[in-house]
Design a protein around this motif. Structure first.
Motif, PDB file in Angstrom:
ATOM      1  N   UNK A  72      58.174  29.183  32.878  1.00 60.23           N
ATOM      2  CA  UNK A  72      56.889  28.834  32.261  1.00 60.23           C
ATOM      3  C   UNK A  72      55.896  28.301  33.291  1.00 60.23           C
ATOM      4  N   UNK A  73      56.382  27.475  34.211  1.00 61.48           N
ATOM      5  CA  UNK A  73      55.483  26.830  35.179  1.00 61.48           C
ATOM      6  C   UNK A  73      55.666  27.382  36.592  1.00 61.48           C
ATOM      7  N   UNK A  74      56.120  28.640  36.682  1.00 64.06           N
ATOM      8  CA  UNK A  74      56.387  29.244  37.998  1.00 64.06           C
ATOM      9  C   UNK A  74      55.127  29.321  38.852  1.00 64.06           C
ATOM     10  N   UNK A  75      53.977  29.558  38.210  1.00 63.18           N
ATOM     11  CA  UNK A  75      52.721  29.734  38.969  1.00 63.18           C
ATOM     12  C   UNK A  75      52.279  28.449  39.679  1.00 63.18           C
ATOM     13  N   UNK A  76      52.787  27.304  39.223  1.00 60.92           N
ATOM     14  CA  UNK A  76      52.347  26.028  39.797  1.00 60.92           C
ATOM     15  C   UNK A  76      53.307  25.494  40.862  1.00 60.92           C
ATOM     16  N   UNK A  77      54.378  26.221  41.117  1.00 62.00           N
ATOM     17  CA  UNK A  77      55.380  25.707  42.059  1.00 62.00           C
ATOM     18  C   UNK A  77      54.862  25.820  43.490  1.00 62.00           C
ATOM     19  N   UNK A  78      54.888  24.707  44.205  1.00 65.02           N
ATOM     20  CA  UNK A  78      54.476  24.681  45.614  1.00 65.02           C
ATOM     21  C   UNK A  78      55.557  23.951  46.410  1.00 65.02           C
ATOM     22  N   UNK A  79      55.585  24.115  47.743  1.00 64.90           N
ATOM     23  CA  UNK A  79      56.617  23.413  48.523  1.00 64.90           C
ATOM     24  C   UNK A  79      56.526  21.898  48.366  1.00 64.90           C
ATOM     25  N   UNK A  80      57.662  21.257  48.505  1.00 61.68           N
ATOM     26  CA  UNK A  80      57.726  19.801  48.309  1.00 61.68           C
ATOM     27  C   UNK A  80      56.831  19.061  49.306  1.00 61.68           C
TER      28      UNK A  80
END
Lengths: 276, 305
Positions: free
Chosen positions: B211-219
Motif C-alpha cells: 500500500x505504501x510502497x511509493x513512499x519508501x525511501x532509504x533509512x
C-alpha cells in the motif's frame, strides 16, 4: 477623546473574538502594484492592507458523506466488503477508529475486491439476517405482553386473545402468525396470576421471534382489581422458575415458516441460545 | 482590445486552507524572480495562507496563472503579484494538525455607532482563529491511536487523502506546517524504511508494504525528514563528533606503504627504471654570470688538481 459608548462596543467586539472558525478573508484595500525595479513591500507593514472582510466560514459548509469499505457486517449500514457512503461523523468516530471500515482508497478498493472474490463461497454461505427483521425482533423481545383475562368469566388463552393483547401494546400482527404451546392455559385461575409463558411470532414467514406473555386477571368491578406486576423484562432466575429458557430469534433464508409449520416444536429443538 | 481580462482585484485567503496535492506548479512571481529572493522557508508555500490577486471561485482561491495580464480598461500590460495574507505561527499549531491553518491578525469594520447619512468607517482589531477540536486519529503504519488537536480543514484533508498516513506522507513538509506532523512523517518514513511494522502478522505486513510502497525511501534519507534547522544541525554535529579525527599523516603513510608493496608507486619506479631521468646541473647561473664566474671557477679547479 473617544466616546464611552465606542469603547464599550470595542470591548464587546474584543470579547467576541474567542469564537473560532475557518475563515476565508478578502482584503478591503488592495496593495498597490510594485513599481518596476523595486522590491515588493510586505503587506503587513501597512494597517490598511491588514483590513479584511469575511468572504465565508468554510467550516459551516457540510462536507457530505464519505465512502468506506466495510471490513465486517455492520448493522444498518452493510455487509462485509461492501463499499458504502456513510455520514462523515459516524465514519470518523466509529467505523474507521474501531477498524470496522477503511477509507475507499484506490488501493483498498482493488485489494478488498480481490479478497471478496476469493471469499465468495464463504460469504454466500453466511446467514445474513436483514436489518429490518433484526430491529423488529429486538423490539418484540423487549416486550412482556400482559395477557388480560377475566377473573369472573371462563377463558382460554388462544391466538385471538394474544393478538388483542399485542394490539394494546401497539403491535399489530395477524392471528396466523402467532404460535402458542401445546399445553392449554385456561381459567379463571388465580394460581397462575402473573405467570409468564412462551409464545412465538413469525415475521415474513422467515423469522421466528420468541416472546413472553404474562397472565393478568382483570375485572369490570373496580373493588376486585389485582395489582399487576411491572412489565419489565424478566431476569434469568425468573424465567427458570417458570421453566422457560432464554431464546433468540431464528432466521431462515427461505420463507419456510408458513401457517401450518409446527413452530413451537421446531423451536424446542432448534431455537438459538445465542444471538445469530 | 483583445487579450486576457485582468482578474478582479478581490483577493481571498484560506486562513485555514492547505495546498491542493495536485495543484499545478506556480509561475515565478515578481517577488522571487526580479529580486532574486526565494520565499522564506518558515512560511508555508501553499494556498493555506497565501492570498492572490484573482477572482474568488468556488474553491476560495485562484492564483494568477500567468505573470502578466492585459488591462483592457487602461490598455496596458500589468504584472500580476502575490500578496499573501501572512498568518501567525503559534506553538499550539506546532503541537497539533491544523491543516495549514494559522491565526491571522487584522482589522474589521465595526458597526457604526452614529446614525448619519454618510458614515465614517471605524476599524477594530480582530484575531481570526481556526476552529479547533480534539480528535482521535488512527495510523495504520504505526498501528497506534493518536489523540491530537485538529481543525475541520485537517480532518477533511485526511478524508480526501484516504487516511492519516496518506495525508502525512503525500503532503509537503511546508504544507503540513506543524512540528508534530513533521516528526510524525519522519517516524512513518523510518518505519517504512526499516519495515518494523506488524512483526507478528505476515498478511498485514505485506498489505502495508504494498500500500505504501511509493513512499519508501532509504533509512539514511528518512532520518533527515521533518527535522527543523536546529535539530538537523545538532544531528550533523553528533555524527561528526562520533567519528574521532585521524591525522592525515597516518592515512597518507598507510597509503604509501600499500602502494610500495603493490609496486604501484610511480615515483619510485621512475627513479629505478632504465628510462630514469639523467641528472644535469642547472644552466641558470651559467647563463647569468658565466662570463665572469667561469674563468674563476676554472682557475680554482686547476689549483685543486
Amino acid at each position: 477623546m473617544l466616546p464611552a459608548t465606542f469603547l464599550q462596543r470595542l470591548a464587546h467586539q474584543v470579547n467576541r473574538q474567542s469564537t473560532r472558525n475557518t475563515w476565508v478573508l478578502r482584503r478591503v484595500f488592495q496593495p498597490e502594484a510594485t513599481p518596476v525595479g523595486q522590491i515588493q513591500k510586505n503587506p503587513n507593514d501597512f494597517h490598511d492592507y491588514q483590513k479584511y472582510e469575511v468572504v465565508e466560514f468554510e467550516t459551516q459548509k457540510a462536507a457530505g458523506p464519505i465512502k468506506v469499505i466495510l471490513l465486517q457486517d455492520v448493522e444498518g449500514i452493510g455487509h462485509q466488503f461492501d463499499v458504502v457512503s456513510v455520514d462523515r461523523t459516524l465514519a470518523r468516530k466509529d467505523l474507521l477508529l474501531s477498524r470496522k471500515a477503511v477509507y475507499a482508497s484506490p488501493f483498498d478498493l482493488k485489494y478488498y475486491a480481490d479478497m471478496k472474490t476469493r471469499m465468495a463461497e464463504e460469504l454466500a454461505s453466511r446467514i445474513r439476517i436483514p436489518y429490518e427483521l433484526k430491529v423488529v425482533g429486538r423490539d418484540l423481545q423487549k416486550l412482556v405482553v400482559p395477557i388480560k383475562v377475566n377473573m369472573e368469566n371462563k377463558w382460554k388463552i388462544d391466538t385471538k386473545l394474544v393478538k388483542s393483547s399485542l394490539r394494546q401494546m401497539g403491535v399489530f400482527v395477524k392471528e396466523n402468525t402467532i404460535h402458542l404451546g401445546p399445553k392449554e392455559i385456561s381459567g379463571p385461575n388465580f394460581d397462575i396470576e402473573a405467570k409468564i409463558f412462551r409464545f412465538y411470532v413469525v415475521v415474513n414467514q422467515q423469522y421466528i421471534v420468541p416472546m413472553l406473555g404474562r397472565i393478568t386477571h382483570i375485572s369490570v368491578d373496580e373493588s376486585k382489581q389485582i395489582l399487576s406486576p411491572s412489565m419489565t423484562t424478566p431476569r434469568d432466575e425468573e424465567l427458570k422458575r417458570y421453566s422457560i429458557r432464554k431464546e433468540f430469534p431464528l432466521f431462515s433464508k427461505t420463507p419456510d415458516f408458513a401457517e401450518d409449520f409446527p413452530v413451537f416444536e421446531h423451536m424446542q429443538e432448534h431455537a438459538p441460545l445465542t444471538a445469530q | 482590445m483583445s487579450g486576457v481580462v485582468l482578474p478582479s482585484p478581490a483577493a481571498t485567503i484560506h486562513v485555514a486552507g492547505a495546498a491542493k496535492m495536485d495543484a499545478e506548479p506556480e509561475q515565478p512571481t515578481k517577488n522571487a524572480v526580479d529580486n532574486d529572493q526565494s520565499p522564506s522557508p518558515s512560511e508555508p508555500d501553499s494556498d493555506a495562507i497565501k492570498m492572490f490577486v484573482g477572482q474568488v471561485d468556488g474553491s476560495g482561491l485562484s492564483p494568477p496563472t500567468t505573470r502578466y495580464a492585459h488591462d483592457s480598461f487602461k490598455n496596458v500590460v500589468v504584472e500580476l503579484e502575490e500578496n499573501p495574507i501572512l498568518g501567525i505561527r503559534t506553538p499550539e499549531g506546532d503541537e497539533g494538525l491544523w491543516g495549514g491553518e494559522r491565526v491571522v491578525k487584522g482589522w474589521i469594520e465595526s458597526a457604526p455607532y452614529t446614525k448619519k447619512k454618510i458614515l465614517p468607517r471605524y476599524w477594530v482589531p480582530k484575531l481570526f482563529f481556526p476552529a479547533l477540536k480534539t480528535s482521535v486519529l488512527y495510523s495504520e503504519i504505526l498501528d497506534k491511536y493518536i489523540k491530537v488537536t485538529v481543525t475541520e480543514r485537517a480532518m477533511r484533508l485526511i478524508d480526501e487523502n484516504f487516511g492519516l498516513d496518506y495525508y502525512i506522507l503525500k503532503s509537503n513538509e511546508i504544507d503540513l506546517d506543524s512540528k508534530f506532523a513533521n516528526s510524525l512523517k519522519r517516524e512513518l518514513l523510518l518505519t517504512l524504511a526499516t519495515e518494523s511494522y506488524y512483526e507478528n502478522d505476515e498478511d498485514k505486513k505485506c498489505y502495508i508494504k504494498d500500500k505504501y510502497a511509493e513512499f519508501k525511501i532509504p533509512e539514511e534519507e528518512a532520518e533527515w525528514v521533518g527535522l527543523d534547522l536546529n535539530e538537523a544541525a545538532r544531528k550533523l554535529q553528533d555524527i561528526e563528533d562520533s567519528m574521532p579525527p585521524v591525522p592525515l599523516k597516518y592515512s597518507l603513510e598507510k597509503d604509501l606503504v600499500e602502494r610500495l608493496r603493490g609496486g604501484l608507486d610511480e615515483v619510485s619506479q621512475e627513479l629505478e627504471g632504465p628510462n630514469a631521468p639523467v641528472r644535469t646541473e642547472s644552466k641558470f647561473g651559467d647563463k647569468l654570470f658565466g662570463k665572469y664566474m667561469n674563468p674563476i671557477g676554472q682557475k680554482l679547479r686547476n689549483a685543486t688538481r
